[in-house]
Design a protein around this motif. Structure first.
Motif, PDB file in Angstrom:
ATOM      1  N   ASP A 188      51.069  36.896  42.458  1.00 62.92           N
ATOM      2  CA  ASP A 188      50.245  38.089  42.130  1.00 62.92           C
ATOM      3  C   ASP A 188      49.607  38.974  42.570  1.00 62.92           C
ATOM      4  O   ASP A 188      49.322  38.111  43.353  1.00 62.92           O
ATOM      5  CB  ASP A 188      49.420  38.136  40.565  1.00 62.92           C
ATOM      6  CG  ASP A 188      48.716  39.760  39.914  1.00 62.92           C
ATOM      7  OD1 ASP A 188      47.798  39.932  40.479  1.00 62.92           O
ATOM      8  OD2 ASP A 188      49.636  39.108  38.708  1.00 62.92           O
ATOM      9  N   VAL A 189      50.476  40.005  43.220  1.00 66.39           N
ATOM     10  CA  VAL A 189      49.491  40.600  44.129  1.00 66.39           C
ATOM     11  C   VAL A 189      47.354  41.313  44.230  1.00 66.39           C
ATOM     12  O   VAL A 189      47.370  41.710  45.170  1.00 66.39           O
ATOM     13  CB  VAL A 189      50.679  42.003  44.969  1.00 66.39           C
ATOM     14  CG1 VAL A 189      51.632  42.116  44.390  1.00 66.39           C
ATOM     15  CG2 VAL A 189      50.383  42.686  42.979  1.00 66.39           C
ATOM     16  N   ARG A 190      47.942  41.138  43.089  1.00 65.04           N
ATOM     17  CA  ARG A 190      46.507  41.040  42.813  1.00 65.04           C
ATOM     18  C   ARG A 190      45.394  40.684  43.904  1.00 65.04           C
ATOM     19  O   ARG A 190      43.893  40.249  43.785  1.00 65.04           O
ATOM     20  CB  ARG A 190      45.929  41.205  41.582  1.00 65.04           C
ATOM     21  CG  ARG A 190      46.363  42.311  41.208  1.00 65.04           C
ATOM     22  CD  ARG A 190      46.230  42.901  38.939  1.00 65.04           C
ATOM     23  NE  ARG A 190      47.345  41.648  38.634  1.00 65.04           N
ATOM     24  CZ  ARG A 190      47.340  41.849  37.501  1.00 65.04           C
ATOM     25  NH1 ARG A 190      46.736  42.664  36.499  1.00 65.04           N
ATOM     26  NH2 ARG A 190      48.126  41.066  37.169  1.00 65.04           N
ATOM     27  N   GLN A 191      45.535  39.211  43.963  1.00 72.14           N
ATOM     28  CA  GLN A 191      45.227  37.847  44.497  1.00 72.14           C
ATOM     29  C   GLN A 191      44.995  38.720  46.204  1.00 72.14           C
ATOM     30  O   GLN A 191      43.224  38.496  47.006  1.00 72.14           O
ATOM     31  CB  GLN A 191      46.182  37.411  45.394  1.00 72.14           C
ATOM     32  CG  GLN A 191      45.991  36.652  44.117  1.00 72.14           C
ATOM     33  CD  GLN A 191      46.786  34.800  44.092  1.00 72.14           C
ATOM     34  OE1 GLN A 191      46.198  34.326  44.787  1.00 72.14           O
ATOM     35  NE2 GLN A 191      48.425  35.174  44.288  1.00 72.14           N
ATOM     36  N   GLN A 192      45.678  40.110  46.582  1.00 68.41           N
ATOM     37  CA  GLN A 192      45.014  40.294  47.820  1.00 68.41           C
ATOM     38  C   GLN A 192      44.072  41.579  47.846  1.00 68.41           C
ATOM     39  O   GLN A 192      43.536  41.447  46.560  1.00 68.41           O
ATOM     40  CB  GLN A 192      46.538  41.461  48.285  1.00 68.41           C
ATOM     41  CG  GLN A 192      47.557  40.847  48.117  1.00 68.41           C
ATOM     42  CD  GLN A 192      48.983  41.783  49.094  1.00 68.41           C
ATOM     43  OE1 GLN A 192      49.022  43.068  48.970  1.00 68.41           O
ATOM     44  NE2 GLN A 192      49.967  41.301  48.129  1.00 68.41           N
ATOM     45  N   GLY A 193      43.447  40.901  48.861  1.00 71.94           N
ATOM     46  CA  GLY A 193      41.991  42.254  49.100  1.00 71.94           C
ATOM     47  C   GLY A 193      40.687  41.680  48.458  1.00 71.94           C
ATOM     48  O   GLY A 193      39.964  42.089  48.298  1.00 71.94           O
ATOM     49  N   ARG A 194      41.041  40.074  48.546  1.00 71.49           N
ATOM     50  CA  ARG A 194      39.851  39.471  48.132  1.00 71.49           C
ATOM     51  C   ARG A 194      38.404  39.285  49.046  1.00 71.49           C
ATOM     52  O   ARG A 194      37.333  39.731  49.172  1.00 71.49           O
ATOM     53  CB  ARG A 194      40.326  37.859  48.040  1.00 71.49           C
ATOM     54  CG  ARG A 194      40.593  37.910  46.484  1.00 71.49           C
ATOM     55  CD  ARG A 194      41.046  35.681  46.541  1.00 71.49           C
ATOM     56  NE  ARG A 194      41.415  35.623  47.255  1.00 71.49           N
ATOM     57  CZ  ARG A 194      42.507  34.729  47.565  1.00 71.49           C
ATOM     58  NH1 ARG A 194      43.041  34.521  46.120  1.00 71.49           N
ATOM     59  NH2 ARG A 194      43.275  34.176  48.297  1.00 71.49           N
ATOM     60  N   ASP A 195      38.765  40.272  50.844  1.00 72.15           N
ATOM     61  CA  ASP A 195      37.410  40.521  51.200  1.00 72.15           C
ATOM     62  C   ASP A 195      36.954  41.761  51.335  1.00 72.15           C
ATOM     63  O   ASP A 195      36.279  42.309  52.221  1.00 72.15           O
ATOM     64  CB  ASP A 195      37.826  39.585  53.177  1.00 72.15           C
ATOM     65  CG  ASP A 195      39.556  40.621  53.026  1.00 72.15           C
ATOM     66  OD1 ASP A 195      40.311  41.458  52.552  1.00 72.15           O
ATOM     67  OD2 ASP A 195      40.072  40.507  54.658  1.00 72.15           O
ATOM     68  N   ASN A 196      37.586  42.183  50.614  1.00 69.95           N
ATOM     69  CA  ASN A 196      37.753  43.988  50.167  1.00 69.95           C
ATOM     70  C   ASN A 196      36.559  44.131  49.658  1.00 69.95           C
ATOM     71  O   ASN A 196      35.968  44.259  48.708  1.00 69.95           O
ATOM     72  CB  ASN A 196      38.138  44.611  49.525  1.00 69.95           C
ATOM     73  CG  ASN A 196      38.736  46.636  49.489  1.00 69.95           C
ATOM     74  OD1 ASN A 196      37.201  46.819  49.488  1.00 69.95           O
ATOM     75  ND2 ASN A 196      39.372  47.313  49.830  1.00 69.95           N
ATOM     76  N   VAL A 209      34.064  45.603  33.990  1.00 70.76           N
ATOM     77  CA  VAL A 209      35.927  46.449  33.673  1.00 70.76           C
ATOM     78  C   VAL A 209      36.677  46.854  35.153  1.00 70.76           C
ATOM     79  O   VAL A 209      37.399  47.616  34.326  1.00 70.76           O
ATOM     80  CB  VAL A 209      35.562  47.585  32.691  1.00 70.76           C
ATOM     81  CG1 VAL A 209      34.996  46.860  31.169  1.00 70.76           C
ATOM     82  CG2 VAL A 209      35.333  48.463  32.683  1.00 70.76           C
ATOM     83  N   GLU A 210      35.340  47.227  35.800  1.00 69.20           N
ATOM     84  CA  GLU A 210      36.412  47.300  36.974  1.00 69.20           C
ATOM     85  C   GLU A 210      36.938  46.279  37.857  1.00 69.20           C
ATOM     86  O   GLU A 210      36.799  46.169  39.322  1.00 69.20           O
ATOM     87  CB  GLU A 210      35.687  48.286  37.833  1.00 69.20           C
ATOM     88  CG  GLU A 210      35.052  49.522  38.264  1.00 69.20           C
ATOM     89  CD  GLU A 210      37.079  50.611  38.422  1.00 69.20           C
ATOM     90  OE1 GLU A 210      37.744  49.900  38.555  1.00 69.20           O
ATOM     91  OE2 GLU A 210      36.898  51.242  36.798  1.00 69.20           O
ATOM     92  N   ASN A 211      37.858  45.110  36.997  1.00 65.99           N
ATOM     93  CA  ASN A 211      38.377  44.011  37.959  1.00 65.99           C
ATOM     94  C   ASN A 211      39.292  44.203  38.589  1.00 65.99           C
ATOM     95  O   ASN A 211      40.083  45.114  38.480  1.00 65.99           O
ATOM     96  CB  ASN A 211      38.338  43.128  37.117  1.00 65.99           C
ATOM     97  CG  ASN A 211      38.231  41.632  37.480  1.00 65.99           C
ATOM     98  OD1 ASN A 211      39.169  41.175  38.898  1.00 65.99           O
ATOM     99  ND2 ASN A 211      38.053  40.632  36.538  1.00 65.99           N
ATOM    100  N   GLN A 212      39.732  44.378  40.065  1.00 66.26           N
ATOM    101  CA  GLN A 212      40.315  44.839  40.421  1.00 66.26           C
ATOM    102  C   GLN A 212      41.707  42.942  40.768  1.00 66.26           C
ATOM    103  O   GLN A 212      42.479  43.337  41.516  1.00 66.26           O
ATOM    104  CB  GLN A 212      39.989  45.055  42.118  1.00 66.26           C
ATOM    105  CG  GLN A 212      39.780  46.024  41.918  1.00 66.26           C
ATOM    106  CD  GLN A 212      40.295  47.893  41.407  1.00 66.26           C
ATOM    107  OE1 GLN A 212      41.802  47.859  41.721  1.00 66.26           O
ATOM    108  NE2 GLN A 212      40.129  48.025  40.619  1.00 66.26           N
ATOM    109  N   PHE A 213      40.824  42.294  40.662  1.00 67.15           N
ATOM    110  CA  PHE A 213      41.156  40.794  40.170  1.00 67.15           C
ATOM    111  C   PHE A 213      42.048  40.457  38.867  1.00 67.15           C
ATOM    112  O   PHE A 213      42.195  41.097  38.384  1.00 67.15           O
ATOM    113  CB  PHE A 213      40.147  40.059  40.645  1.00 67.15           C
ATOM    114  CG  PHE A 213      39.412  40.453  42.394  1.00 67.15           C
ATOM    115  CD1 PHE A 213      40.012  40.034  43.909  1.00 67.15           C
ATOM    116  CD2 PHE A 213      38.635  40.862  42.222  1.00 67.15           C
ATOM    117  CE1 PHE A 213      39.708  40.961  44.810  1.00 67.15           C
ATOM    118  CE2 PHE A 213      37.753  41.268  43.420  1.00 67.15           C
ATOM    119  CZ  PHE A 213      38.532  41.618  44.490  1.00 67.15           C
ATOM    120  N   ILE A 214      42.470  38.942  39.075  1.00 61.58           N
ATOM    121  CA  ILE A 214      43.030  38.775  38.166  1.00 61.58           C
ATOM    122  C   ILE A 214      42.864  36.724  38.200  1.00 61.58           C
ATOM    123  O   ILE A 214      42.867  37.168  38.570  1.00 61.58           O
ATOM    124  CB  ILE A 214      44.272  38.766  38.486  1.00 61.58           C
ATOM    125  CG1 ILE A 214      45.534  38.267  36.188  1.00 61.58           C
ATOM    126  CG2 ILE A 214      44.563  37.388  39.550  1.00 61.58           C
ATOM    127  CD1 ILE A 214      46.827  38.768  36.613  1.00 61.58           C
TER     128      ILE A 214
END
Length: 158
Positions: free
Chosen positions: A102-110, A122-127
């Motif tokens: 899943d591409v939502r793993q990307q940007g964990r350091d953002n 509810v603004e969860n950008q992750f999975i």
């Protein structure tokens, strides 16, 4: 080496992923005996009939005979059959390689993503993945994010 490939098998996307992943593993790991449930027409030819016990027995037999489980844990939630296969296989204390692409793993350091989550749940950008199932994988295995990494992990086991 015997291996079991666990993933959903009812959508065209799942079937294509299974075919591709199985082909890559078979190409990279010489002599592997890879069980892919969708290739077992005795229980998965949906124009025919197999009851729940026949399906359970066939898959359990293959799980118990396998040295490693490759489990695709993509999707809105982990496929219920895959979660069950992980649960059964984890009791054998053999390696599990989970593919989570899943591409939502990307940007964990953002930091903006993390700040947004803290400010508004509810603004969860992750999975989310079920932590019990993830824990079962991590007890004896790894979670990777590409087919190439699955193949590399398989090569380490040979």
């Amino acid at each position: 080496m015997k291996a079991y490939l666990a993933n959903g098998l009812f959508s065209i996307g799942d079937r294509y992923v299974n075919q591709y992943l199985a082909a890559e593993i078979r190409k990279a790991v010489e002599g592997i005996d890879l069980y892919v449930p969708q290739e077992n027409d005795a229980i998965n030819d949906k124009s025919a009939y197999a009851d729940s016990l026949a399906i359970a027995e066939a898959d359990l037999q293959s799980l118990q005979a396998s040295d490693v489980l490759i489990a695709v844990i993509d999707g809105g939630e982990i496929d219920s059959g895959v979660a069950a296969e992980i649960g059964v296989f984890s009791t054998l204390n053999r390696p599990i390689i989970a593919l989570f692409s899943d591409v939502r793993q990307q940007g964990r350091d953002n930091h903006k993503k993390i700040e947004a989550l803290i400010a508004d749940g509810v603004e969860n950008q992750f999975i989310y993945r079920n932590l019990f199932v993830i824990g079962l994988v991590k007890r004896t295995g790894v979670i990777v994010s590409t087919v190439e990494e699955v193949v590399e992990e398989m090569k380490k086991l040979v």
